[in-house]
Scaffold this motif. Structure first.
Motif, PDB file in Angstrom:
ATOM      1  N   GLU A 280       0.843  -1.191   0.000  1.00 38.72           N
ATOM      2  CA  GLU A 280       0.000   0.000   0.000  1.00 38.72           C
ATOM      3  C   GLU A 280       0.884   1.248   0.000  1.00 38.72           C
ATOM      4  O   GLU A 280       1.433   1.631   1.026  1.00 38.72           O
ATOM      5  N   LEU A 281       1.038   1.887  -1.151  1.00 38.32           N
ATOM      6  CA  LEU A 281       1.967   3.007  -1.298  1.00 38.32           C
ATOM      7  C   LEU A 281       1.263   4.345  -1.525  1.00 38.32           C
ATOM      8  O   LEU A 281       1.916   5.326  -1.878  1.00 38.32           O
ATOM      9  N   ARG A 282      -0.052   4.401  -1.322  1.00 37.06           N
ATOM     10  CA  ARG A 282      -0.756   5.656  -1.574  1.00 37.06           C
ATOM     11  C   ARG A 282      -0.283   6.787  -0.668  1.00 37.06           C
ATOM     12  O   ARG A 282      -0.365   7.951  -1.033  1.00 37.06           O
ATOM     13  N   GLY A 283       0.226   6.432   0.506  1.00 39.85           N
ATOM     14  CA  GLY A 283       0.736   7.461   1.412  1.00 39.85           C
ATOM     15  C   GLY A 283       1.977   8.155   0.890  1.00 39.85           C
ATOM     16  O   GLY A 283       2.366   9.206   1.388  1.00 39.85           O
ATOM     17  N   TYR A 284       2.602   7.572  -0.128  1.00 39.52           N
ATOM     18  CA  TYR A 284       3.805   8.152  -0.723  1.00 39.52           C
ATOM     19  C   TYR A 284       3.506   8.914  -2.011  1.00 39.52           C
ATOM     20  O   TYR A 284       4.416   9.334  -2.710  1.00 39.52           O
TER      21      TYR A 284
ATOM     22  N   SER B  87       2.293  11.815  -2.384  1.00 43.40           N
ATOM     23  CA  SER B  87       2.478  13.258  -2.295  1.00 43.40           C
ATOM     24  C   SER B  87       3.499  13.573  -1.215  1.00 43.40           C
ATOM     25  O   SER B  87       4.035  12.680  -0.563  1.00 43.40           O
ATOM     26  N   ASP B  88       3.788  14.858  -1.042  1.00 45.72           N
ATOM     27  CA  ASP B  88       4.642  15.314   0.051  1.00 45.72           C
ATOM     28  C   ASP B  88       3.989  16.546   0.658  1.00 45.72           C
ATOM     29  O   ASP B  88       2.775  16.734   0.505  1.00 45.72           O
TER      30      ASP B  88
ATOM     31  N   THR C 242       0.782  15.761  -6.658  1.00 39.60           N
ATOM     32  CA  THR C 242       0.859  14.313  -6.814  1.00 39.60           C
ATOM     33  C   THR C 242       1.111  13.941  -8.271  1.00 39.60           C
ATOM     34  O   THR C 242       0.585  14.567  -9.181  1.00 39.60           O
TER      35      THR C 242
ATOM     36  N   VAL D 142       0.948   7.061  -7.705  1.00 32.95           N
ATOM     37  CA  VAL D 142       1.557   6.169  -6.729  1.00 32.95           C
ATOM     38  C   VAL D 142       2.783   5.504  -7.343  1.00 32.95           C
ATOM     39  O   VAL D 142       2.708   4.971  -8.448  1.00 32.95           O
TER      40      VAL D 142
ATOM     41  N   ASP E 109      13.460   5.799  -0.220  1.00 30.54           N
ATOM     42  CA  ASP E 109      13.336   6.427   1.099  1.00 30.54           C
ATOM     43  C   ASP E 109      14.722   6.488   1.733  1.00 30.54           C
ATOM     44  O   ASP E 109      15.317   5.459   2.053  1.00 30.54           O
TER      45      ASP E 109
END
Length: 207
Positions: free
Chosen positions: A25-29, A31-32, A37, A40, A90
């Motif tokens: 699950e990479l949706r949290g990445y 944006s910043d 955006t 993903v 990261d």
């Protein structure tokens, strides 16, 4: 379909080398701090040191895969977000991990003089030209907490003190100390980095 095959080969090599990565699950990445955006990312990798960064860059060159480095994602201009066909890297663990690969925010500062010789901060003078030697994953806040007991601080600390040194250097960040020392890059002496060439990764030190 080709991109999926490439990333699968990419992941097999990462797994063989013991380099942490995730395709879950990479949706949290996506944006910043800019809230922009590009979508993903296909994969996120968590290198812990220079050697793993070298392997990662070698892989990216071999497979023609774009890499996008990301610190703590404090960027307000979208520098740390990646398109769907890219691998997000990261950098928070680089230079900030113990031997087991666990990130430690409490550390003993390593300070050197202009000649690169280790300095005892308890005996240092305000007139000395001193440099903190730290990894790209360290943040200004962490460094200042480590230096505080010696009554020192980093020369230039951006307003988002949780940004990493790597991110500060990449964006030439400004903040407290800028009038006296210039932007972040002006307060840095040598930088050791992993660069990419047509043949693969190359470790360089830039003064």
């Amino acid at each position: 379909m080709a991109a999926v095959v490439e990333h699968t080969a990419f992941e097999r090599t990462l797994a063989a080398k013991g380099i942490a990565h995730d395709r879950g699950e990479l949706r949290g990445y996506a944006s910043d701090a800019s809230f922009l955006t590009l979508g993903v990312p296909s994969l996120i990798v968590f290198p812990r040191d220079e050697a793993e960064c070298v392997v990662l860059v070698d892989l990216a060159v071999k497979h023609g895969t774009p890499l996008v480095p990301r610190g703590t994602a404090s960027s307000t201009a979208g520098q740390s977000i990646a398109p769907p066909n890219a691998v997000l890297v990261d950098m928070e663990r680089v230079g900030a991990c113990d031997r087991r690969g666990h990130r430690r925010d409490l550390f003993t500062p390593l300070v050197v003089d202009a000649k690169g010789e280790v300095v005892d901060l308890a005996k240092a003078s305000p007139d000395d030209e001193l440099y903190l030697r730290a990894g790209a994953g360290r943040t200004s806040d962490e460094a200042n907490r480590a230096l505080r007991r010696f009554k020192w601080s980093v020369a230039v600390t951006p307003s988002s003190g949780y940004s990493t040194f790597g991110g500060n250097f990449a964006t030439n960040a400004r903040g407290s100390g800028t009038p006296a020392y210039g932007a972040f890059g002006d307060a840095v002496r040598p930088v050791r980095m992993v660069a990419s060439t047509e043949e693969g990764a190359r470790v360089v030190e830039v003064a």
